[in-house]
Design a protein around this motif. Structure first.
Motif, PDB file in Angstrom:
ATOM      1  N   ALA A 107       0.810  -1.218   0.000  1.00 58.52           N
ATOM      2  CA  ALA A 107       0.000   0.000   0.000  1.00 58.52           C
ATOM      3  C   ALA A 107       0.843   1.267   0.000  1.00 58.52           C
ATOM      4  O   ALA A 107       0.485   2.269  -0.635  1.00 58.52           O
ATOM      5  N   LYS A 108       1.980   1.250   0.685  1.00 57.25           N
ATOM      6  CA  LYS A 108       2.794   2.462   0.788  1.00 57.25           C
ATOM      7  C   LYS A 108       3.437   2.843  -0.546  1.00 57.25           C
ATOM      8  O   LYS A 108       3.938   3.970  -0.694  1.00 57.25           O
ATOM      9  N   LEU A 109       3.431   1.916  -1.509  1.00 54.00           N
ATOM     10  CA  LEU A 109       4.048   2.194  -2.809  1.00 54.00           C
ATOM     11  C   LEU A 109       3.074   2.783  -3.822  1.00 54.00           C
ATOM     12  O   LEU A 109       3.496   3.256  -4.880  1.00 54.00           O
ATOM     13  N   PHE A 110       1.764   2.757  -3.528  1.00 51.94           N
ATOM     14  CA  PHE A 110       0.756   3.150  -4.513  1.00 51.94           C
ATOM     15  C   PHE A 110      -0.254   4.129  -3.909  1.00 51.94           C
ATOM     16  O   PHE A 110      -0.384   4.246  -2.693  1.00 51.94           O
ATOM     17  N   ARG A 111      -0.986   4.767  -4.810  1.00 51.56           N
ATOM     18  CA  ARG A 111      -2.007   5.738  -4.400  1.00 51.56           C
ATOM     19  C   ARG A 111      -3.386   5.104  -4.320  1.00 51.56           C
ATOM     20  O   ARG A 111      -4.382   5.796  -4.132  1.00 51.56           O
ATOM     21  N   GLU A 166     -14.690  -4.694   2.085  1.00 54.53           N
ATOM     22  CA  GLU A 166     -13.438  -4.937   2.793  1.00 54.53           C
ATOM     23  C   GLU A 166     -12.262  -4.333   2.044  1.00 54.53           C
ATOM     24  O   GLU A 166     -11.344  -3.740   2.640  1.00 54.53           O
ATOM     25  N   PHE A 167     -12.254  -4.465   0.713  1.00 49.74           N
ATOM     26  CA  PHE A 167     -11.177  -3.891  -0.099  1.00 49.74           C
ATOM     27  C   PHE A 167     -11.150  -2.371   0.078  1.00 49.74           C
ATOM     28  O   PHE A 167     -10.095  -1.760   0.261  1.00 49.74           O
ATOM     29  N   SER A 168     -12.320  -1.761   0.013  1.00 50.34           N
ATOM     30  CA  SER A 168     -12.417  -0.317   0.189  1.00 50.34           C
ATOM     31  C   SER A 168     -11.869   0.113   1.544  1.00 50.34           C
ATOM     32  O   SER A 168     -11.137   1.110   1.663  1.00 50.34           O
ATOM     33  N   LYS A 169     -12.208  -0.649   2.580  1.00 46.44           N
ATOM     34  CA  LYS A 169     -11.756  -0.317   3.932  1.00 46.44           C
ATOM     35  C   LYS A 169     -10.236  -0.322   4.025  1.00 46.44           C
ATOM     36  O   LYS A 169      -9.620   0.597   4.583  1.00 46.44           O
ATOM     37  N   VAL A 170      -9.605  -1.348   3.448  1.00 46.74           N
ATOM     38  CA  VAL A 170      -8.150  -1.460   3.499  1.00 46.74           C
ATOM     39  C   VAL A 170      -7.494  -0.325   2.719  1.00 46.74           C
ATOM     40  O   VAL A 170      -6.536   0.313   3.191  1.00 46.74           O
ATOM     41  N   HIS A 213      -5.215   3.326   4.207  1.00 48.37           N
ATOM     42  CA  HIS A 213      -3.909   3.813   3.765  1.00 48.37           C
ATOM     43  C   HIS A 213      -4.044   5.099   2.943  1.00 48.37           C
ATOM     44  O   HIS A 213      -3.102   5.473   2.232  1.00 48.37           O
ATOM     45  N   HIS A 214      -5.203   5.739   3.068  1.00 51.43           N
ATOM     46  CA  HIS A 214      -5.463   7.018   2.385  1.00 51.43           C
ATOM     47  C   HIS A 214      -5.319   6.898   0.869  1.00 51.43           C
ATOM     48  O   HIS A 214      -4.845   7.818   0.191  1.00 51.43           O
ATOM     49  N   SER A 241     -18.376   2.540  -1.087  1.00 45.73           N
ATOM     50  CA  SER A 241     -17.820   3.903  -0.928  1.00 45.73           C
ATOM     51  C   SER A 241     -16.603   4.137  -1.820  1.00 45.73           C
ATOM     52  O   SER A 241     -15.501   4.453  -1.340  1.00 45.73           O
ATOM     53  N   PRO A 242     -16.748   4.002  -3.125  1.00 50.11           N
ATOM     54  CA  PRO A 242     -15.587   4.126  -4.010  1.00 50.11           C
ATOM     55  C   PRO A 242     -15.224   5.584  -4.268  1.00 50.11           C
ATOM     56  O   PRO A 242     -16.034   6.498  -4.093  1.00 50.11           O
ATOM     57  N   ASP A 243     -13.991   5.787  -4.688  1.00 52.51           N
ATOM     58  CA  ASP A 243     -13.567   7.095  -5.186  1.00 52.51           C
ATOM     59  C   ASP A 243     -13.865   7.207  -6.681  1.00 52.51           C
ATOM     60  O   ASP A 243     -13.926   8.302  -7.222  1.00 52.51           O
ATOM     61  N   ALA A 244     -14.019   6.065  -7.330  1.00 53.73           N
ATOM     62  CA  ALA A 244     -14.461   5.993  -8.727  1.00 53.73           C
ATOM     63  C   ALA A 244     -14.971   4.579  -8.954  1.00 53.73           C
ATOM     64  O   ALA A 244     -14.652   3.660  -8.204  1.00 53.73           O
TER      65      ALA A 244
END
Length: 396
Positions: free
Chosen positions: A237-241, A264-268, A272-273, A314-317
């Motif tokens: 997660a720290k390597l990607f947006r 669950e995927f959305s939560k994870v 990590h913002h 709750s997606p961003d897209a």
């Protein structure tokens, strides 16, 4: 009585008129479904869902999506493929576009595709691409079309070759470098502050390889992973947006824990913002490619359920799978098999107006679609009508 036809002649004429009327009813019944622009092909034999009305979007969609005046509008991005040559349509296809078996070089086709997508409420395309002279030329042409239409583009860098094997990191690095140099400040690709790029196949690369690309281009591009499991994304997660999950083959009615996995995927990702792009597909059939799954569309119901599940996460897209993936039969582009049903569903969710797909069918007159059997019936009708008129005239 003088001037009156004998009763048997009146009966014969009436019988002929009855036959003519009966045939007319048959003709109208056969042609009416096509005149309304209904989907043709194998889908006509499938049992429609009880809730097949495209306007009957269930409550999660209407409650979760912001209104047009809200501060945050969730983009709807359709995966788009620019691989097509004329010969592509001769291989592993059971459905074809209504606008014809096009080449991805055809700019006029691009204009029609962008117009139909935007009219239906789609924000932009996620373009499947890698750095080759042909695809670079096609991407530049699509970029010009999108800019003229006020339409957005994101990129999916293909990290796998034709056989699914990982490409060399040198080639991957070359593709990222090309995008950063040529489109790093292009507003057409700016969806979340910087050009949006999803790296397809990140699960095939080592952490060291992923880190090298992320450090080199993470400040210039919004780079997303494409991991398939929340736990796997957690590790990098720290390597990607964020993550763009390409899940084209679930059945929203029967795949266990389908909706809960998206949540669950959305939560994870959000912990990590990151940006979460949730998948939604109208159906799936890759049996010609060796697959075994055949997810029926159910006259638009499958897409409605998947859009609702995506929205509930709750997606961003939302990543709509797909505009034109005909080998896996997940296309929403108006086609011979499914007509414009998918775009009607999308337009209903987006409070837009779907295009009239018969206007894009160059093989039939606008507003009228007659099959071979219907034309045979029409010819028979005309022959019988002409014969009945001739008999009546002769008897008179």
């Amino acid at each position: 009585m003088s001037g009156t036809r004998p009763w048997h002649r009146r009966a014969g004429t009436a019988a002929l008129s009855g036959v003519t009327a009966l045939i007319m009813i048959m003709i109208l019944g056969a042609i009416a479904p096509s005149a309304q622009g209904a989907p043709r092909g194998r889908s006509s034999s499938r049992t429609p869902s009880p809730s097949a009305n495209p306007s009957s979007v269930s409550s999660p969609a209407s409650s979760a999506r912001p209104s047009a005046g809200a501060a945050r509008q969730v983009p709807l991005l359709a995966y788009f493929y620019i691989w097509f040559n004329p010969s592509s349509w001769n291989r592993l296809k059971i459905d074809y576009p209504l606008i014809g078996r096009y080449s991805s070089n055809d700019v006029s086709i691009m204009r029609q595709q962008v117009k139909m997508a935007k009219q239906s409420g789609i924000t932009g395309f996620l373009v499947s691409w890698k750095d080759t002279p042909v695809l670079n030329r096609r991407l530049a042409a699509l970029r010009s079309v999108a800019a003229a239409a006020g339409f957005k583009l994101g990129i999916v860098i293909e990290g796998r070759d034709f056989y699914g094997n990982p490409m060399s990191t040198r080639k991957i690095r070359q593709s990222f470098g090309y995008l950063a140099t040529n489109y790093g400040s292009d507003p057409v690709f700016n969806i979340f502050g910087k050009p949006l790029v999803a790296w397809s196949g990140t699960w095939l690369f080592s952490t060291r390889q992923l880190t090298a690309i992320s450090k080199a281009y993470g400040s210039k591009l919004t780079i997303l992973a494409t991991e398939k499991q929340p736990d796997d994304y957690q590790l990098i997660a720290k390597l990607f947006r964020g993550d763009a999950y390409y899940w084209s083959s679930p059945d929203p009615r029967h795949t266990p824990d389908y909706a809960s996995k998206l949540v669950e995927f959305s939560k994870v990702v959000h912990q990590h913002h990151g940006l979460w792009i949730a998948p939604a597909a109208p159906g799936f059939d890759a049996r010609l490619l060796g697959g075994i799954r055949d997810i029926r569309r159910r006259r638009g119901q499958t897409l409605r359920l998947e859009l609702n599940a995506a929205i509930a996460s709750s997606p961003d897209a939302i990543g709509l799978i797909s505009w034109n993936e005909y080998s896996e039969n997940s296309e929403i582009e108006p086609s011979n098999e499914y007509g414009g049903t998918a775009l009607k569903v999308v337009a209903a969710v987006e409070h837009a107006r779907a295009p009239v797909v018969r206007d894009f069918n160059s093989s039939d007159p606008a507003g009228f679609h007659a099959g071979a059997s219907q034309l045979v019936i029409l010819c028979v009708f005309l022959l019988l009508l002409g014969g009945s008129i001739a008999i009546v005239v002769k008897r008179r």
